[in-house]
Design an enzyme around this catalytic site. Sequence first.
Site, PDB file in Angstrom:
ATOM      1  CG  ASP A  38      -9.368 -39.103 102.785  1.00 20.68           C
ATOM      2  OD1 ASP A  38     -10.067 -38.159 102.338  1.00 20.68           O
ATOM      3  OD2 ASP A  38      -8.181 -38.981 103.102  1.00 20.68           O
ATOM      4  CE1 TYR A 159      -6.791 -25.358 107.808  1.00 24.59           C
ATOM      5  CE2 TYR A 159      -5.166 -23.674 108.323  1.00 24.59           C
ATOM      6  CZ  TYR A 159      -5.528 -25.002 108.243  1.00 24.59           C
ATOM      7  OH  TYR A 159      -4.641 -25.981 108.619  1.00 24.59           O
ATOM      8  CE  LYS A 163      -7.250 -27.409 110.841  1.00 26.75           C
ATOM      9  NZ  LYS A 163      -7.373 -28.877 111.001  1.00 26.75           N
TER      10      LYS A 163
END
Length: 266
Positions: A38, A159, A163
């Site tokens: 991360d 977004y 996806k």
Amino acid sequence: MNANATNRSYVITGAGSGIGLATAELLRERGATVIGVDLKGAEVEADLSTREGRSAAADAALAAANGTIDAVIACAGISAPIPLTASVNFFGVTEFLDHLAPALARSASPRAAVVSSMASLQANSAEQVDAMLAGDEALTVQIGAALAAKGPQTGYLNYPSSKRALSRWVRREAIAPRFAGAGIPLNAVAPGTVVSPMTEKLLATPEGRAMVDANVPMPLNGHSDAIVIARLLAWLTSEENTHTTGQVIYTDGGADASLRGDNTWS
């Protein structure tokens, strides 16, 4: 003894918060070795929004695992109305897996899973999706910047586009030689609304919750906690999963069934 106990080695992106953190904690509780990746708060701190960052992250994760990994779970993602979203959500997943696929194939029971979204079913930019699937990040960012320039509502298309492309990539790659041919099941989960740092502002007001629920109706048990998604990711990447691959599994409280009904077969 815990029936779910495992001694497997996992690499999990987005392990500092949300679904990634819940998955890392669950697998550690079951005895797995987990190398989290991360921006901060993980074993490997790296920026998956750049090609150099992805390569460095994969190398560092592999080194931390002493060269042996049994599963990769890619949870890292953002939802800002900017092209960076496409870079992180699509290329930050696919290129990271590209780097680790050869090492993964050396495991006796290799597995891979990624986090897509119910948003993959929403309106998107077909042009940007095509650019992602063609592996053209420069064009992807260019298209995303043009969307963002029209304001946040249009910019948000970065977004669902990211996806949608990710879900399609999983369908394509799961049956390819480097995954299916190497004995690696590859799947995606597509959550509905998950209570997480990414959604907390939207869910903080009645208006925000109403908007979210209008777009993602969840008749079964409402909004989910991250652990719900983590449990499915854990099974998909376990030794038990030998034949489930190329699937986009909507862990969404019935949102997909509510919105698409029988259209999934059309």
